[in-house]
Design a protein around this motif. Structure first.
Motif, PDB file in Angstrom:
ATOM      1  N   TYR A 101       0.832  -1.208   0.000  1.00  0.00           N
ATOM      2  CA  TYR A 101       0.000   0.000   0.000  1.00  0.00           C
ATOM      3  C   TYR A 101       0.869   1.262   0.000  1.00  0.00           C
ATOM      4  N   THR A 102       1.864   1.305   0.861  1.00  0.00           N
ATOM      5  CA  THR A 102       2.726   2.481   0.979  1.00  0.00           C
ATOM      6  C   THR A 102       3.484   2.751  -0.316  1.00  0.00           C
ATOM      7  N   ASN A 103       4.038   1.713  -0.917  1.00  0.00           N
ATOM      8  CA  ASN A 103       4.791   1.898  -2.155  1.00  0.00           C
ATOM      9  C   ASN A 103       3.876   2.211  -3.333  1.00  0.00           C
ATOM     10  N   SER A 104       2.660   1.706  -3.301  1.00  0.00           N
ATOM     11  CA  SER A 104       1.690   2.041  -4.347  1.00  0.00           C
ATOM     12  C   SER A 104       1.328   3.513  -4.287  1.00  0.00           C
ATOM     13  N   GLN A 105       1.183   4.033  -3.088  1.00  0.00           N
ATOM     14  CA  GLN A 105       0.898   5.455  -2.936  1.00  0.00           C
ATOM     15  C   GLN A 105       2.054   6.300  -3.458  1.00  0.00           C
ATOM     16  N   ASN A 106       3.276   5.830  -3.281  1.00  0.00           N
ATOM     17  CA  ASN A 106       4.436   6.546  -3.809  1.00  0.00           C
ATOM     18  C   ASN A 106       4.420   6.610  -5.332  1.00  0.00           C
ATOM     19  N   ILE A 107       3.881   5.559  -5.951  1.00  0.00           N
ATOM     20  CA  ILE A 107       3.771   5.538  -7.404  1.00  0.00           C
ATOM     21  C   ILE A 107       2.727   6.542  -7.875  1.00  0.00           C
ATOM     22  N   ALA A 108       1.572   6.520  -7.246  1.00  0.00           N
ATOM     23  CA  ALA A 108       0.436   7.313  -7.715  1.00  0.00           C
ATOM     24  C   ALA A 108       0.547   8.790  -7.379  1.00  0.00           C
ATOM     25  N   LYS A 109       1.248   9.114  -6.325  1.00  0.00           N
ATOM     26  CA  LYS A 109       1.270  10.491  -5.845  1.00  0.00           C
ATOM     27  C   LYS A 109       2.464  11.285  -6.351  1.00  0.00           C
ATOM     28  N   PHE A 110       2.990  10.917  -7.527  1.00  0.00           N
ATOM     29  CA  PHE A 110       4.157  11.659  -8.027  1.00  0.00           C
ATOM     30  C   PHE A 110       3.795  13.108  -8.349  1.00  0.00           C
ATOM     31  N   THR A 111       2.487  13.400  -8.556  1.00  0.00           N
ATOM     32  CA  THR A 111       2.087  14.781  -8.829  1.00  0.00           C
ATOM     33  C   THR A 111       2.311  15.677  -7.616  1.00  0.00           C
TER      34      THR A 111
END
Length: 529
Positions: free
Chosen positions: A206-216
């Motif tokens: 979950y944490t690493n997925s958020q890092n992917i999606a929140k690059f904006t």
């Protein structure tokens, strides 16, 4: 001292002349545009979080209702927003070879996004798209439905536990958070072969997925990657933190090695990527990919086999792209679905009744085809994707000069879109145009009833894009949304309360679609009838 003032005056004059020249390109070409702010172009109010990008799009619609194409300045860069349906069809389909590429938002050396299908260009993109398209047919997605069902049931169990522990008959839920966790768990299972429980607590996936999606949320990195790609490449700037890149690389390649070693077969994306690398993934016969839903985008890339040389980086990039494209946009759609059902109880009751009747007929079991047979569910999902398209704008980059024709009735010459320039297609603008959808702000699933579907103007409904470069994962997204809606509404009821954002108002501090203050609804166990 006078020399300082003289050179300062010269510098200011040169800057003014440069800006005047830069910001006159569109008007010289006869293309209308909204007023600009120097250096920011047409993005000032959006960047300053005073307007949402959809406000800007609606302003263009009302200001230039009859223009075929309208100008837009992305800082100093001129772009073109296509407003005419026939022009959009020409650019994205008939003359696709002029606009085969997307505008890059990172460098080609970016180990994740740079090698993903989303940003590949030219013949390399065509080969990758043709190779990957068999991975996203209905027959492949059907095998993943049990994983979606498992995740949905776990989510419902957690909701039941929270309701029981609350001491009330309900709980208050931010549907964006709820659906993000659901979508991440679905991707973990269907793409990476992992069983995680994000509904219960944050975890490594979950944490690493958020890092992917929140690059904006990393604007400085985005600025360098988008506007100064050579500098970003020299400085080795990536949109995603190294620890997250390493995590997904290890998951993908480690899982593939383990399965090859132990002859493990699981019907998920990792298995499909292994087939791709071995050259065993082939296109299906015509007729095997029907009934996926009205909103489904149709594959129009050629189906010939390509001898694409797959590197480990390519494999990881496609898996991560599946994650990037498959949870943030889909979770946004599902959060708005629950919101609209909460504030439109008549629609929710009708949908729940269809689900109950179908569930009773099937003895409480949900097989892979169950959600495909529900007409009203498809109508509801289709309308959500019209009213709240997860992708507000999409772009295409011109790869060879293109004669667009006259941009508006006042233009005295044809517009020539130059190689390297970009055009923008906005699903939001077409979906919210009253010429095509009367009362466009109203949530009305009956627009997509069998008797009304034929009345929809072709190419004005594009929730997953249009042309060969449309969304490859539309079938997966639709099945994921429908499985969740079927199982959740069978057990639960959603309704508004004082914290619910009504009427709907978008948060201006988020480029994506998000309700101001959060997507809050109240959930309780559905009364048995």
């Amino acid at each position: 001292m006078i020399w300082i003032y003289t050179w300062l005056a010269v510098a200011i004059t040169a800057l003014v002349l440069y800006l005047r020249h830069a910001y006159s390109k569109l008007s010289r070409a006869g293309v209308n545009h909204l007023p600009i702010v120097p250096f920011f172009g047409n993005q000032f109010w959006v960047i300053m979080q005073k307007k949402h990008v959809t406000d800007y799009l609606m302003k263009i619609m009302t200001t230039f209702p009859d223009d075929s194409i309208v100008g837009h300045y992305d800082l100093l860069t001129p772009m073109y927003l296509v407003r005419d349906v026939e022009a959009m069809k020409r650019i994205t389909i008939k003359d696709f070879e002029h606009f085969v590429d997307r505008r890059a938002f990172t460098t080609t050396s970016d180990p994740l996004f740079g090698r993903g299908l989303l940003l590949l260009q030219g013949d390399e993109w065509k080969a990758m798209r043709s190779t990957m398209s068999p991975a996203f047919t209905s027959s492949k997605i059907r095998l993943m439905v049990p994983f979606m069902e498992e995740v949905s049931k776990e989510m419902i169990n957690v909701l039941n536990e929270k309701i029981k522990d609350s001491g009330n008959l309900y709980i208050d839920v931010d549907t964006k958070d709820l659906m993000t966790r659901y979508a991440i768990d679905v991707i973990a299972s269907c793409a990476f072969g992992l069983k995680v429980s994000s509904q219960k607590e944050d975890n490594e996936f979950y944490t690493n997925s958020q890092n992917i999606a929140k690059f904006t949320q990393r604007p400085l990195r985005m600025f360098f990657c988008k506007y100064f790609p050579k500098v970003a490449q020299i400085l080795n700037i990536s949109l995603v933190p190294r620890e997250s890149r390493d995590y997904f690389t290890n998951v993908v390649l480690g899982t593939m090695r383990d399965r090859a070693k132990n002859n493990i077969v699981r019907h998920d994306l990792i298995n499909i990527l292994a087939e791709v690398k071995r050259g065993q993934l082939t296109h299906e016969r015509d007729g095997e990919d029907k009934n996926a839903g009205f909103a489904t985008s149709h594959e129009s890339i050629d189906k010939k086999q390509h001898n694409f040389e797959w590197s480990d980086s390519d494999l990881v990039a496609q898996a991560v792209l599946f994650l990037f494209g498959g949870f943030d946009t889909v979770s946004t759609t599902m959060s708005f679905l629950l919101y609209e059902l909460a504030v439109n109880p008549d629609v929710q009751d009708r949908l729940a009744q269809e689900i109950r009747e179908h569930d009773a007929k099937n003895g409480g079991k949900m097989d892979s085809n169950t959600v495909q047979d529900l007409m009203y569910l498809d109508m509801v999902v289709s309308e959500i994707l019209r009213l709240w398209p997860a992708v507000v704008v999409a772009d295409r980059r011109c790869v060879k000069d293109y004669n667009f024709g006259r941009p508006n009735s006042q233009a005295t010459k044809d517009l020539i879109i130059k190689k390297g320039e970009a055009v923008v297609i906005s699903p939001w603008s077409f979906h919210r145009d009253p010429k095509f959808y009367p009362e466009p702000g109203k949530f009305d699933p009956d627009r997509f009833s069998p008797e009304n579907r034929d009345k929809i103007t072709p190419f004005t409904y594009i929730p997953f894009g249009i042309g060969p470069r449309n969304c490859i994962g539309s079938r997966f997204a639709l099945r994921e949304i429908k499985v969740m809606a079927y199982l959740l509404l069978r057990e639960m009821e959603v309704y508004p309360y004082e914290r619910t954002c009504f009427p709907a108002e978008l948060a201006k501090d988020d480029f994506n679609l998000a309700l101001k203050g959060g997507s809050w609804v109240r959930i309780r166990v559905r009364p048995q009838k």
